[in-house]
Design an enzyme around this catalytic site. Sequence first.
Site, PDB file in Angstrom:
ATOM      1  N   MET A 107       0.852  -1.189   0.000  1.00 49.87           N
ATOM      2  CA  MET A 107       0.000   0.000   0.000  1.00 49.87           C
ATOM      3  C   MET A 107       0.887   1.239   0.000  1.00 49.87           C
ATOM      4  O   MET A 107       1.647   1.455   0.954  1.00 49.87           O
ATOM      5  CB  MET A 107      -0.910  -0.006   1.235  1.00 49.87           C
ATOM      6  N   HIS A 108       0.814   2.004  -1.089  1.00 46.53           N
ATOM      7  CA  HIS A 108       1.692   3.168  -1.172  1.00 46.53           C
ATOM      8  C   HIS A 108       1.095   4.348  -1.934  1.00 46.53           C
ATOM      9  O   HIS A 108       1.659   5.435  -1.901  1.00 46.53           O
ATOM     10  CB  HIS A 108       3.005   2.774  -1.858  1.00 46.53           C
ATOM     11  N   ARG A 109      -0.021   4.167  -2.623  1.00 44.79           N
ATOM     12  CA  ARG A 109      -0.545   5.247  -3.462  1.00 44.79           C
ATOM     13  C   ARG A 109      -1.045   6.405  -2.611  1.00 44.79           C
ATOM     14  O   ARG A 109      -1.611   6.206  -1.535  1.00 44.79           O
ATOM     15  CB  ARG A 109      -1.658   4.723  -4.374  1.00 44.79           C
TER      16      ARG A 109
END
Length: 392
Positions: free
Chosen positions: A223-225
């Site tokens: 999860m990075h957006r």
Amino acid sequence: MARPLISRGVKPMKKKKIFVVAGARPNFMKIAPIVRAMDASPAFETVIVHTGQHYDHNMSGSFFAELGIRRPDHNLEVGSGTHAFQTASVMMKFEEICLTDRPDYVMVVGDVNSTIAAGLVAKKLGASLIHVEAGLRSGDRLMPEEINRLATDAITDIFFTTEKGATANLVSTGCDPGRVHFVGNVMIDNLFYQLGRLEASAVSGEVATLKQSIRGNYICLTMHRPSNVDNPEVLEAMLAALGDLAGEVPVIFPCHPRSRKNITRFGLDGYLSEPPINGGTVKEGLLCMPPLGYNDFLYLWKDAALVITDSGGLQEETTALEIPCITIRENTERPVTVEVGSNLIVGSDGERLKAESLKALSGRWKPCTVPELWDGHAGERITSVLEGACGI
């Protein structure tokens, strides 16, 4: 002594020079199968260009050996920065080597800033532009990657698509169908290649220890957006849902620097747990780790009961192995992974994320199949098409 036979009137074919451009570690996963196939062809002189858009100190000689390709011939060392800075820097530095070494073709992959930057330079200098993973669309023009896809395809000469929907997208906007080639997915080529070479001894001790510590099902998470990690309310809601799941089974979370920074910044570290150091049995917890290399993470997620992600590549790779995947985005540019594959889009709805995850953990996931031509031979098909363009 007999004189050697000489073929008269037939000149040896001059190899076509192809610059293959990659901007970040995932791009090298995509170009590796193509470079391996083209290096074996008599038609091409292949030049690998690394723009350095994403600096990664782990991209050592062993990294390229794992991919089965040589180190890049050029490294532009552009580094991080705004979209405009990166795009402009790649253009200026790439132009220098193109003017010196005059490629016949420039091949770009995916949708990063390096993709459109190298494409613009190629076309301004008269080289033919090849786009691998052409035609993918999310329909969301707020995504920088969507702009890169649209702009690159607007100037491309030869299109290679991963799914028939991408081919339809291109043809519907006026692209010559004769220049659009459905060849399959090079990311899946690389996945199968790495799986065939992956051994426990090839992964880090930390990863091997963690996997040995887990008995039964587990989830892998990326999860990075910005849409998930830049807003404190959204990030906390996601972590709360993931924390509830982590009370059922371990959730392995190699944490992107952006995500880790914001979790601490917003005071949300309490949702995270540390992976075991000295073994023992792990039954639960949102296990936060530093970012992992490709093989380390593959070693973990290939046996997961579920993958939760906002990445693009993992949607495809999990589909190829028919592993349940939940995508925490509002849309995807890879719709075939949802239409026939194992992928499901839930956005940032924490309650739906939990409900669908529990279905996967209990074995009640939707039926799925592997998309057409995702068979590990896309790189060979691309090379065959290009040989035809060269008259072979």
